[in-house]
Scaffold this motif. Structure first.
Motif, mmCIF file in Angstrom:
data_model
loop_
_atom_site.group_PDB
_atom_site.id
_atom_site.type_symbol
_atom_site.label_atom_id
_atom_site.label_comp_id
_atom_site.label_asym_id
_atom_site.label_seq_id
_atom_site.Cartn_x
_atom_site.Cartn_y
_atom_site.Cartn_z
ATOM 1 N N SER A 17 -2.902 8.015 -7.571
ATOM 2 C CA SER A 17 -3.116 6.863 -8.436
ATOM 3 C C SER A 17 -1.853 6.004 -8.425
ATOM 4 C CB SER A 17 -3.458 7.305 -9.861
ATOM 5 O OG SER A 17 -2.388 8.066 -10.413
ATOM 6 N N ARG A 18 -2.006 4.785 -8.906
ATOM 7 C CA ARG A 18 -0.847 3.901 -8.969
ATOM 8 C C ARG A 18 -0.888 3.091 -10.251
ATOM 9 N NH1 ARG A 18 -0.834 0.237 -3.893
ATOM 10 N NH2 ARG A 18 0.758 -0.948 -5.065
ATOM 11 N N HIS A 37 0.862 -1.171 0.000
ATOM 12 C CA HIS A 37 0.000 0.000 0.000
ATOM 13 C C HIS A 37 0.907 1.232 0.000
ATOM 14 C CE1 HIS A 37 -3.153 -2.832 1.058
ATOM 15 N NE2 HIS A 37 -2.397 -3.267 2.042
ATOM 16 N N ILE A 44 -3.242 5.103 -1.076
ATOM 17 C CA ILE A 44 -3.907 4.221 -2.025
ATOM 18 C C ILE A 44 -3.545 2.787 -1.685
ATOM 19 C CG2 ILE A 44 -2.050 4.475 -3.739
ATOM 20 C CD1 ILE A 44 -4.333 4.282 -5.890
ATOM 21 N N LYS A 96 -6.562 -0.290 -4.783
ATOM 22 C CA LYS A 96 -6.782 1.040 -5.350
ATOM 23 C C LYS A 96 -7.870 1.847 -4.658
ATOM 24 C CE LYS A 96 -4.588 0.085 -9.764
ATOM 25 N NZ LYS A 96 -4.614 0.241 -11.249
ATOM 26 N N SER A 97 -8.332 1.422 -3.483
ATOM 27 C CA SER A 97 -9.177 2.330 -2.708
ATOM 28 C C SER A 97 -8.280 3.441 -2.159
ATOM 29 C CB SER A 97 -9.873 1.581 -1.573
ATOM 30 O OG SER A 97 -8.918 0.994 -0.699
ATOM 31 N N THR A 98 -8.866 4.601 -1.907
ATOM 32 C CA THR A 98 -8.063 5.767 -1.559
ATOM 33 C C THR A 98 -8.559 6.463 -0.297
ATOM 34 O OG1 THR A 98 -9.416 7.136 -3.019
ATOM 35 C CG2 THR A 98 -7.391 6.218 -3.953
ATOM 36 N N TYR A 130 -7.994 10.454 1.573
ATOM 37 C CA TYR A 130 -7.455 11.798 1.383
ATOM 38 C C TYR A 130 -7.606 12.611 2.664
ATOM 39 C CZ TYR A 130 -7.481 10.955 -3.661
ATOM 40 O OH TYR A 130 -7.248 10.447 -4.912
ATOM 41 N N VAL A 165 3.663 5.479 -8.322
ATOM 42 C CA VAL A 165 2.538 6.119 -7.646
ATOM 43 C C VAL A 165 2.590 7.598 -8.009
ATOM 44 C CG1 VAL A 165 1.462 6.689 -5.446
ATOM 45 C CG2 VAL A 165 2.575 4.495 -5.744
#
Length: 122
Positions: free
Chosen positions: A70-71, A33, A51, A55-57, A59, A78
């Protein structure tokens, strides 16, 4: 061992945009991660965005709607797309990685890059 190298920092005017990149080498990227932290002079380091492998994020409230993480697992990269930059975004930005998402989010990631300076000023 995972090595992280940030790039893309610089001087930008308020309201401008910048994209930071973090290149990873070593280790198995798609089990880590990732997150971006920042530290301004005289302030504590703080989470900007994270992330997960899936790919859940996450902030920070201060950057929601302006920054996008993003990755690219194939490229072991990343990114942090930063828009509508403000003077208070000025800081050194660090990339971090860990196999545990909570560790990354809490700033306890195993791996850290050297950081890249972002300065928002007219």
């Amino acid at each position: 061992q995972v090595q992280l190298v940030e790039s893309g920092g610089g001087l930008v005017q308020p309201g401008g945009s910048l994209r930071l990149s973090c290149a990873a080498s070593g280790g198995i990227f798609n089990i880590h991660h990732m997150a971006w932290f920042r530290q301004a002079p005289g302030k504590e380091r703080e989470l900007v965005a994270a992330i997960a492998v899936g790919k859940s994020t996450n902030y920070a409230d201060s950057v929601k709607g302006r920054f996008f993480i993003s990755r690219d697992n194939a490229k072991k990269m990343v990114y942090l797309q930063m828009e509508s930059l403000k003077s208070e975004d000025t800081a050194v930005y660090y990339c971090t990685a860990d196999e545990t998402f909570s560790s990354v989010v809490d700033g306890r990631g195993t791996y850290w890059g050297q950081g890249t300076q972002v300065t928002v000023s007219s």
